[in-house]
Design an enzyme around this catalytic site. Sequence first.
Site, PDB file in Angstrom:
ATOM      1  N   GLY A 109      41.251  43.252  41.679  1.00  0.00           N
ATOM      2  CA  GLY A 109      41.735  44.619  41.474  1.00  0.00           C
ATOM      3  C   GLY A 109      42.314  45.085  42.795  1.00  0.00           C
ATOM      4  N   TYR A 130      45.411  43.739  29.343  1.00  0.00           N
ATOM      5  CA  TYR A 130      44.316  44.509  29.968  1.00  0.00           C
ATOM      6  C   TYR A 130      43.390  45.145  28.942  1.00  0.00           C
ATOM      7  CZ  TYR A 130      46.929  44.322  34.356  1.00  0.00           C
ATOM      8  OH  TYR A 130      47.582  43.894  35.484  1.00  0.00           O
ATOM      9  N   TRP A 131      42.107  45.152  29.235  1.00  0.00           N
ATOM     10  CA  TRP A 131      41.116  45.927  28.487  1.00  0.00           C
ATOM     11  C   TRP A 131      40.369  46.747  29.545  1.00  0.00           C
ATOM     12  CZ3 TRP A 131      42.470  40.936  27.620  1.00  0.00           C
ATOM     13  CH2 TRP A 131      42.869  40.595  26.322  1.00  0.00           C
ATOM     14  N   ARG A 178      52.108  52.197  38.644  1.00  0.00           N
ATOM     15  CA  ARG A 178      51.957  51.438  37.396  1.00  0.00           C
ATOM     16  C   ARG A 178      52.028  52.444  36.259  1.00  0.00           C
ATOM     17  NH1 ARG A 178      52.913  48.351  40.528  1.00  0.00           N
ATOM     18  NH2 ARG A 178      51.812  46.530  41.315  1.00  0.00           N
ATOM     19  N   SER A 207      48.851  40.150  44.355  1.00  0.00           N
ATOM     20  CA  SER A 207      48.097  40.557  45.547  1.00  0.00           C
ATOM     21  C   SER A 207      48.907  40.480  46.850  1.00  0.00           C
ATOM     22  CB  SER A 207      46.824  39.694  45.659  1.00  0.00           C
ATOM     23  OG  SER A 207      45.885  40.290  46.465  1.00  0.00           O
ATOM     24  N   ASP A 219      48.650  43.922  48.329  1.00  0.00           N
ATOM     25  CA  ASP A 219      47.255  44.238  48.702  1.00  0.00           C
ATOM     26  C   ASP A 219      46.858  43.517  49.994  1.00  0.00           C
ATOM     27  OD1 ASP A 219      47.314  45.415  46.181  1.00  0.00           O
ATOM     28  OD2 ASP A 219      46.347  43.694  45.211  1.00  0.00           O
TER      29      ASP A 219
END
Length: 313
Positions: free
Chosen positions: A40, A111-112, A177, A265, A268
């Site tokens: 994440g 995604y969930w 996003r 990433s 990030d």
Amino acid sequence: MYPKRFSSSPAHRCLVSIGECMVELAPGADPDNFRLGFAGDTFNTAWYLRQLQPGWAVRYMTAVGRDAVSDAMLAKMQGAGIDTRHVLRDPERTVGLYLIALQNGERSFSYWRSQSAARRLAQDPDVLAQAMKGAALVYVSGITMAILDDFGRETLLGELVRTRAAGSLIAFDPNLRSQLWEDAQTMCRVVTQTAAVSDIVLPSFEDEAEHFGDANPEATLARYLQGNTRTVIVKNGPGAVLFRHEDTTGTFLPHPVRTVVDTTSAGDSFNAGVLAGLLSGEPADQAVQQGSRVAAQVVGQRGALVPLDCAIS
Ligand code: ADP
């Protein structure tokens, strides 16, 4: 000047990252078997910061469930040396999940996460204040803000302002996003508000051009360079990074990566390299170079979290 805020000895330096970490299911060698991991955006940055500066305390603040997979996520964080003392445990919810599907060599993501525990990480200002207490730097992203409800956004913004007034630096990656937000207008408003309470803003030009209509990286830099924001670093994939830090403006062209394997990433890990550099008191150009070197290693390998060549720091 930044160093005045970093006058405490490095041993006492504490960095706090706030946001959502999810379960990642990635295809293994056999297409019917998926590999379970955890990733994440804000967690990835914390993970790279910890690798780059093992002497600093890196704390992650989020909310998870009380189930086995939440325990496994915390164990992964702790195993990486990340302080999870301020992670909330929600008895009614669990962590979000995403699955990477491979089709003709192209990766797509499902995604969930709409009911994840992390969506309620900012319901209590005192809990946030405790998590941020004594931090040299607090890091949040547009995704952190996106997953919260209006009350959570207000609460987190309020605590960022208070923490900043108490001497912490605030760093923010807008990480736009649009699918996570209720509408584009709210996204742009909340991202602009969050940037306005931040010392360091780390946008990606491609996203900013799409959602704010910026004609070039200079326009992105100028838009975020407002109020007390003294550092803006505009990433641009393989293109030149444009930065402004205090009175220094410059560009840096990342070295070409021979084989780009997976850009997950990239931003990030770049942020981690830059923040580690700036907090060490490095000049902006060196911090940006470090960010690019870290990201170059990350895009050359598969996965969000890759072990870094220690020589980098
Ligand atoms: P984000 O992942 O936030 O969209 P970018 O794609 O702009 O961020 O990438 C962040 C950094 O990663 C860049 O500034 C650069 O240093 C590095 N990077 C990303 N893509 C490439 C690439 N194709 N070649 C070399 N470096 C890259």
